[in-house]
Enzyme design. Structure first.
Site, PDB file in Angstrom:
ATOM      1  N   PRO A 144       0.846  -1.198   0.000  1.00  0.00           N
ATOM      2  CA  PRO A 144       0.000   0.000   0.000  1.00  0.00           C
ATOM      3  C   PRO A 144       0.874   1.237   0.000  1.00  0.00           C
ATOM      4  CG  PRO A 144       0.052  -0.995   2.186  1.00  0.00           C
ATOM      5  CD  PRO A 144       0.778  -1.927   1.275  1.00  0.00           C
ATOM      6  N   CYS A 151       3.085   3.647   9.081  1.00  0.00           N
ATOM      7  CA  CYS A 151       3.258   4.943   8.433  1.00  0.00           C
ATOM      8  C   CYS A 151       3.731   5.982   9.458  1.00  0.00           C
ATOM      9  CB  CYS A 151       1.950   5.399   7.798  1.00  0.00           C
ATOM     10  SG  CYS A 151       2.073   6.997   6.958  1.00  0.00           S
ATOM     11  N   ASN A 182       8.872  -6.783   3.953  1.00  0.00           N
ATOM     12  CA  ASN A 182       8.760  -5.608   3.096  1.00  0.00           C
ATOM     13  C   ASN A 182       9.947  -4.697   3.397  1.00  0.00           C
ATOM     14  OD1 ASN A 182       6.929  -2.572   3.375  1.00  0.00           O
ATOM     15  ND2 ASN A 182       7.526  -3.470   1.444  1.00  0.00           N
ATOM     16  N   GLY A 183      10.324  -3.892   2.394  1.00  0.00           N
ATOM     17  CA  GLY A 183      11.346  -2.885   2.618  1.00  0.00           C
ATOM     18  C   GLY A 183      12.590  -3.091   1.781  1.00  0.00           C
ATOM     19  N   GLY A 184      12.821  -2.209   0.815  1.00  0.00           N
ATOM     20  CA  GLY A 184      14.059  -2.203   0.068  1.00  0.00           C
ATOM     21  C   GLY A 184      14.245  -3.341  -0.908  1.00  0.00           C
ATOM     22  N   GLY A 193       7.204  -2.484  -2.983  1.00  0.00           N
ATOM     23  CA  GLY A 193       6.518  -1.208  -3.059  1.00  0.00           C
ATOM     24  C   GLY A 193       6.982  -0.382  -4.234  1.00  0.00           C
TER      25      GLY A 193
END
Length: 337
Positions: free
Chosen positions: A19, A102, A213-215, A235
């Site tokens: 998202p 967030c 998630n992330g990078g 993402g």
């Protein structure tokens, strides 16, 4: 590809597109779905109050071809989250996800998002309230910690609270969030990644669904993570270079990557844009998500220029998309364009 733990929900969560506020709207998701049938797609984070009091069709409406698609909610009031989740279920979403990651000023002022890493009990109350109201899977997306928290204890506390309330899955952005001193963009780039922390959480909880998630910038990296966790989420890499999504189904199913029929894709998106324009929308609402489609192809720069300069003009129609596509040489691919 089989994964252990919570097998009834794993199939649609092996790969997800994260998202992203201002990016993963319904037009983006429709476009992404043309490239992958297997990825789980997410809405932007939508605040529970907006769902309850706002224009629900504008906020929650989606094309049924987007399935499987999850609604991500922001909020901290259990009753409001439950009401918003019930509304989302009525719209036909496949999953409800609570944002606990967030770090923007807007969510801090409302004491939700990444702030909730500090109050696992509030997360548990929200998850429990949503689980009591809807029959859909309810999941949580979080960070490994915030500010000066010890990520070993902070992530365990958050995860234990979510699961004690009945959460069906936990997606972990493998970075801390700094609530003061870093912008949301900097929070996606500056805090160091710690994939091993997420791996350790999975090792300690073999029967729980844990996604990472992330990078992550490639499907090769995604496949490597799937050796340690149950799901992987991309993402910005998927948004900025959407053709990467064309390889997702082969990753999930173990087959060969099918070539993309770009001509068919453009015609499908042109027809979709025409329907959107006919309902009062603008071409750029659709094409802004397609800017990076031909990254690496000869003519990609001209394609981007045409969309950027012409699709935003009042009265622009789908012929602009077709014109932009005509600039691309599909037979010539380079490392950069």
């Amino acid at each position: 590809m089989e994964k252990a733990g919570n097998s009834h929900i794993c199939a649609s969560r092996l790969f997800a597109v994260a998202p992203m506020i201002d990016w993963t709207d319904r037009h983006c998701r429709f476009f992404h779905r043309q490239l992958t049938g297997g990825a789980l797609l997410y809405t932007e984070m939508i605040v529970a109050d907006a769902v309850i009091h706002g224009d629900r069709e504008r906020l929650l409406g989606f094309d049924r071809s987007e399935h499987p698609v999850a609604l991500q909610l922001g909020g901290s009031d259990p009753e409001k989250l439950a009401e918003a989740a019930e509304i989302g279920a009525g719209f036909g979403y496949d999953e409800i996800n609570l944002n606990v990651g967030c770090p923007s000023d807007r969510v801090q002022s409302g004491t939700f998002g990444a702030c909730l890493m500090k109050t696992p009990g509030v997360v548990a109350a929200g998850v429990a309230a949503m689980k009591a109201r809807v029959s859909l899977p309810v999941t949580v997306k979080c960070r490994i910690g915030v500010d000066d928290q010890d990520t070993e204890t902070a992530l365990d506390a958050l995860a234990d609270a979510a699961w004690s309330a009945g959460a069906d899955a936990l997606w972990v952005h493998a970075r801390k969030a700094w609530l003061q001193g870093l912008s949301p963009r900097e929070n996606r780039e500056i805090p160091p990644l710690d994939y091993n922390r997420v791996y350790r959480l999975k090792q300690a909880n073999p029967d729980r669904f844990i996604g990472i998630n992330g990078g992550i910038v490639s499907l090769d990296e995604a496949a490597a993570h799937l050796a340690h966790v149950d799901g992987v989420m991309l993402g910005r890499a998927a948004y900025q270079n959407p053709a990467i999504l064309a390889g997702v189904d082969a990753l999930l199913e173990g087959g060969e990557r099918a070539p993309v029929d770009y001509a068919l894709l453009i015609e499908t998106m042109a027809a979709y844009a025409e329907r959107h324009i006919a309902s009062g929308g603008r071409l750029s609402h659709v094409t802004r998500h397609m800017i990076g489609l031909f990254h690496g192809f000869d003519g990609a720069r001209r394609y981007r220029q045409i969309l950027s300069s012409k699709a935003t003009k009042p009265g622009a129609g789908a012929e602009v998309l077709r014109e932009a596509f005509s600039a691309v040489d599909l037979g010539t691919r380079r490392d950069a364009a």
